[in-house]
Scaffold this motif. Structure first.
Motif, PDB file in Angstrom:
ATOM      1  N   VAL A 121      28.807 -10.482 -45.968  1.00 23.36           N
ATOM      2  CA  VAL A 121      28.143 -10.525 -44.658  1.00 23.36           C
ATOM      3  C   VAL A 121      29.208 -10.617 -43.570  1.00 23.36           C
ATOM      4  O   VAL A 121      30.295 -11.152 -43.796  1.00 23.36           O
ATOM      5  N   ARG A 122      28.862 -10.129 -42.384  1.00 22.22           N
ATOM      6  CA  ARG A 122      29.799 -10.173 -41.258  1.00 22.22           C
ATOM      7  C   ARG A 122      29.020 -10.289 -39.956  1.00 22.22           C
ATOM      8  O   ARG A 122      27.991  -9.621 -39.781  1.00 22.22           O
ATOM      9  N   GLY A 123      29.500 -11.160 -39.059  1.00 23.82           N
ATOM     10  CA  GLY A 123      28.823 -11.340 -37.785  1.00 23.82           C
ATOM     11  C   GLY A 123      29.780 -11.812 -36.708  1.00 23.82           C
ATOM     12  O   GLY A 123      30.999 -11.622 -36.816  1.00 23.82           O
ATOM     13  N   THR A 124      29.233 -12.465 -35.695  1.00 19.90           N
ATOM     14  CA  THR A 124      30.039 -12.917 -34.557  1.00 19.90           C
ATOM     15  C   THR A 124      29.782 -14.389 -34.274  1.00 19.90           C
ATOM     16  O   THR A 124      28.628 -14.818 -34.189  1.00 19.90           O
ATOM     17  N   GLY A 125      30.863 -15.153 -34.132  1.00 22.06           N
ATOM     18  CA  GLY A 125      30.751 -16.562 -33.789  1.00 22.06           C
ATOM     19  C   GLY A 125      30.947 -16.761 -32.301  1.00 22.06           C
ATOM     20  O   GLY A 125      30.609 -15.901 -31.489  1.00 22.06           O
ATOM     21  N   LEU A 126      31.531 -17.892 -31.924  1.00 20.14           N
ATOM     22  CA  LEU A 126      31.768 -18.180 -30.508  1.00 20.14           C
ATOM     23  C   LEU A 126      32.924 -17.364 -29.953  1.00 20.14           C
ATOM     24  O   LEU A 126      32.840 -16.800 -28.866  1.00 20.14           O
ATOM     25  N   TRP A 127      34.031 -17.279 -30.705  1.00 19.28           N
ATOM     26  CA  TRP A 127      35.246 -16.650 -30.189  1.00 19.28           C
ATOM     27  C   TRP A 127      35.619 -15.342 -30.875  1.00 19.28           C
ATOM     28  O   TRP A 127      36.581 -14.685 -30.466  1.00 19.28           O
ATOM     29  N   GLY A 128      34.908 -14.974 -31.904  1.00 23.34           N
ATOM     30  CA  GLY A 128      35.280 -13.747 -32.608  1.00 23.34           C
ATOM     31  C   GLY A 128      34.468 -13.560 -33.866  1.00 23.34           C
ATOM     32  O   GLY A 128      33.436 -14.216 -34.077  1.00 23.34           O
ATOM     33  N   PRO A 129      34.918 -12.662 -34.739  1.00 23.08           N
ATOM     34  CA  PRO A 129      34.163 -12.364 -35.952  1.00 23.08           C
ATOM     35  C   PRO A 129      34.129 -13.521 -36.942  1.00 23.08           C
ATOM     36  O   PRO A 129      35.077 -14.310 -37.042  1.00 23.08           O
ATOM     37  N   ASN A 177      10.228 -16.485 -49.300  1.00 23.49           N
ATOM     38  CA  ASN A 177       9.289 -17.595 -49.469  1.00 23.49           C
ATOM     39  C   ASN A 177       8.418 -17.375 -50.702  1.00 23.49           C
ATOM     40  O   ASN A 177       8.581 -16.375 -51.423  1.00 23.49           O
ATOM     41  N   SER A 178       7.496 -18.278 -50.948  1.00 20.52           N
ATOM     42  CA  SER A 178       6.664 -18.221 -52.154  1.00 20.52           C
ATOM     43  C   SER A 178       5.769 -16.987 -52.198  1.00 20.52           C
ATOM     44  O   SER A 178       5.281 -16.598 -53.261  1.00 20.52           O
ATOM     45  N   GLU A 179       5.556 -16.358 -51.042  1.00 21.74           N
ATOM     46  CA  GLU A 179       4.727 -15.152 -50.982  1.00 21.74           C
ATOM     47  C   GLU A 179       5.567 -13.878 -51.085  1.00 21.74           C
ATOM     48  O   GLU A 179       5.050 -12.766 -50.977  1.00 21.74           O
ATOM     49  N   GLY A 180       6.875 -14.042 -51.279  1.00 27.63           N
ATOM     50  CA  GLY A 180       7.754 -12.892 -51.424  1.00 27.63           C
ATOM     51  C   GLY A 180       8.221 -12.292 -50.121  1.00 27.63           C
ATOM     52  O   GLY A 180       8.803 -11.201 -50.096  1.00 27.63           O
ATOM     53  N   LYS A 181       8.019 -12.995 -49.006  1.00 27.27           N
ATOM     54  CA  LYS A 181       8.453 -12.500 -47.702  1.00 27.27           C
ATOM     55  C   LYS A 181       9.885 -12.957 -47.424  1.00 27.27           C
ATOM     56  O   LYS A 181      10.236 -14.111 -47.641  1.00 27.27           O
ATOM     57  N   PHE A 182      10.696 -12.031 -46.909  1.00 25.02           N
ATOM     58  CA  PHE A 182      12.068 -12.362 -46.569  1.00 25.02           C
ATOM     59  C   PHE A 182      12.094 -13.299 -45.362  1.00 25.02           C
ATOM     60  O   PHE A 182      11.530 -12.993 -44.308  1.00 25.02           O
ATOM     61  N   VAL A 183      12.749 -14.450 -45.506  1.00 26.13           N
ATOM     62  CA  VAL A 183      12.830 -15.421 -44.418  1.00 26.13           C
ATOM     63  C   VAL A 183      14.269 -15.786 -44.071  1.00 26.13           C
ATOM     64  O   VAL A 183      14.508 -16.503 -43.105  1.00 26.13           O
ATOM     65  N   SER A 184      15.232 -15.332 -44.872  1.00 24.14           N
ATOM     66  CA  SER A 184      16.641 -15.635 -44.661  1.00 24.14           C
ATOM     67  C   SER A 184      16.889 -17.146 -44.728  1.00 24.14           C
ATOM     68  O   SER A 184      16.144 -17.877 -45.377  1.00 24.14           O
ATOM     69  N   ILE A 185      17.935 -17.604 -44.026  1.00 22.08           N
ATOM     70  CA  ILE A 185      18.284 -19.030 -44.005  1.00 22.08           C
ATOM     71  C   ILE A 185      18.361 -19.495 -42.556  1.00 22.08           C
ATOM     72  O   ILE A 185      19.055 -18.899 -41.732  1.00 22.08           O
ATOM     73  N   PHE A 186      17.654 -20.561 -42.257  1.00 18.36           N
ATOM     74  CA  PHE A 186      17.630 -21.133 -40.916  1.00 18.36           C
ATOM     75  C   PHE A 186      18.725 -22.190 -40.830  1.00 18.36           C
ATOM     76  O   PHE A 186      18.816 -23.083 -41.684  1.00 18.36           O
ATOM     77  N   GLY A 214      25.297 -18.011 -34.621  1.00 19.54           N
ATOM     78  CA  GLY A 214      25.906 -16.734 -34.957  1.00 19.54           C
ATOM     79  C   GLY A 214      25.859 -16.489 -36.458  1.00 19.54           C
ATOM     80  O   GLY A 214      25.593 -15.372 -36.910  1.00 19.54           O
ATOM     81  N   LEU A 215      26.094 -17.541 -37.221  1.00 17.89           N
ATOM     82  CA  LEU A 215      26.031 -17.431 -38.676  1.00 17.89           C
ATOM     83  C   LEU A 215      24.594 -17.183 -39.125  1.00 17.89           C
ATOM     84  O   LEU A 215      24.341 -16.369 -40.017  1.00 17.89           O
ATOM     85  N   GLN A 216      23.646 -17.855 -38.499  1.00 18.52           N
ATOM     86  CA  GLN A 216      22.240 -17.648 -38.832  1.00 18.52           C
ATOM     87  C   GLN A 216      21.835 -16.186 -38.585  1.00 18.52           C
ATOM     88  O   GLN A 216      21.169 -15.565 -39.417  1.00 18.52           O
ATOM     89  N   LYS A 217      22.263 -15.645 -37.445  1.00 17.53           N
ATOM     90  CA  LYS A 217      21.954 -14.250 -37.118  1.00 17.53           C
ATOM     91  C   LYS A 217      22.630 -13.306 -38.103  1.00 17.53           C
ATOM     92  O   LYS A 217      22.040 -12.301 -38.530  1.00 17.53           O
ATOM     93  N   MET A 218      23.866 -13.613 -38.476  1.00 14.27           N
ATOM     94  CA  MET A 218      24.597 -12.806 -39.442  1.00 14.27           C
ATOM     95  C   MET A 218      23.828 -12.701 -40.751  1.00 14.27           C
ATOM     96  O   MET A 218      23.668 -11.611 -41.315  1.00 14.27           O
ATOM     97  N   LEU A 219      23.332 -13.822 -41.233  1.00 10.17           N
ATOM     98  CA  LEU A 219      22.572 -13.822 -42.484  1.00 10.17           C
ATOM     99  C   LEU A 219      21.261 -13.057 -42.332  1.00 10.17           C
ATOM    100  O   LEU A 219      20.876 -12.275 -43.207  1.00 10.17           O
ATOM    101  N   GLN A 220      20.573 -13.287 -41.221  1.00  7.25           N
ATOM    102  CA  GLN A 220      19.300 -12.613 -40.977  1.00  7.25           C
ATOM    103  C   GLN A 220      19.482 -11.088 -40.964  1.00  7.25           C
ATOM    104  O   GLN A 220      18.732 -10.352 -41.612  1.00  7.25           O
ATOM    105  N   VAL A 221      20.473 -10.637 -40.232  1.00 10.24           N
ATOM    106  CA  VAL A 221      20.684  -9.197 -40.071  1.00 10.24           C
ATOM    107  C   VAL A 221      21.202  -8.547 -41.351  1.00 10.24           C
ATOM    108  O   VAL A 221      20.652  -7.544 -41.828  1.00 10.24           O
TER     109      VAL A 221
END
Length: 234
Positions: A121-129, A177-186, A214-221
């Motif tokens: 996975v790859r995303g953006t934090g406060l100051w960079g990747p 989740n238990s219904e098989g829906k993608f929820v990622s990690i909060f 930023g990490l949460q968004k990275m995982l979601q995306v």
């Protein structure tokens, strides 16, 4: 030739520029191979670390070849496509439309602990990747291990995503989740814990809100692109 004249100065400067450029070019060529080797070893170490395997640089390649039994590239439909997982550049892939991106998958055999699938996975934090790897159990939902790193997050704050204490929280969490829906990690701040399902959430970094989100968004995306693949291996 008059050494005090403009012509001499110009020729001398030109020759020195050419010589310096040649030396720098030669040095860059000589250093390229060791630099590429170091990048490869560091990547192998990170992939292994997501499996909770810590190895020194001199043992990384040996352990990697023994542990990682397969690797390939998939698309957003979960179909295998042409490509070398290890050489896929996520930064370049992120610049493409989602349905054209190459998604690397690494497969590990941990013996009694079973087969694991590692996703980068790859995303953006406060100051960079920021970036990382997550290893999943064969159910295609439960996280077995995770490792993250950053280029320039604030030491003691956002940079804590690279610490063992933060990363260990991900083990056992589920992205469906238990219904098989993608929820990622909060990634929940203290004020958000009341509405966060513990099966699908971890604690945010205190004082590192932007990096945490930023990490949460990275995982979601990034993980959402693998949903069809995860469904196929379940």
């Amino acid at each position: 030739m008059d050494k005090n004249g403009n012509a001499y100065t110009f020729i001398y400067a030109s020759v020195m520029v050419v010589l310096v450029a040649a030396v720098l070019s030669f040095a860059a060529m000589k250093l390229k191979a060791p630099q590429q080797e170091n990048v490869k070893i560091e990547k192998q170490q990170s992939i292994l670390k997501s499996l909770n395997i810590e190895v020194s640089a001199d043992k990384a390649e040996q352990v990697y070849k023994k542990t990682i039994t397969d690797s390939y590239v998939v698309n957003t439909k979960g179909e295998q496509i042409k490509g070398d997982a290890f050489t896929v550049n996520l930064k370049e892939e992120h610049a493409k439309p989602a349905d054209e991106q190459k998604l690397p998958v690494y497969v590990a055999d941990l013996g009694d602990q079973g087969k694991k699938y590692i996703i980068p996975v790859r995303g953006t934090g406060l100051w960079g990747p920021i970036w990382g790897y997550l290893a999943f159990d064969s159910d295609g939902s439960t996280i077995f291990g995770a490792t993250f790193d950053d280029e320039g997050e604030t030491p003691g704050l956002g940079a804590q995503i690279a610490t063992e204490g933060f990363q260990k929280q991900f083990a056992g969490k589920s992205i469906f989740n238990s219904e098989g829906k993608f929820v990622s990690i909060f990634v929940a701040k203290s004020s958000e814990k009341g509405k966060a399902n513990p099966k699908h959430s971890v604690d945010a970094i205190s004082g590192g809100t932007i990096t945490s989100k930023g990490l949460q968004k990275m995982l979601q995306v990034d993980l959402s692109k693998y949903t069809e693949f995860f469904k196929k291996i379940r």
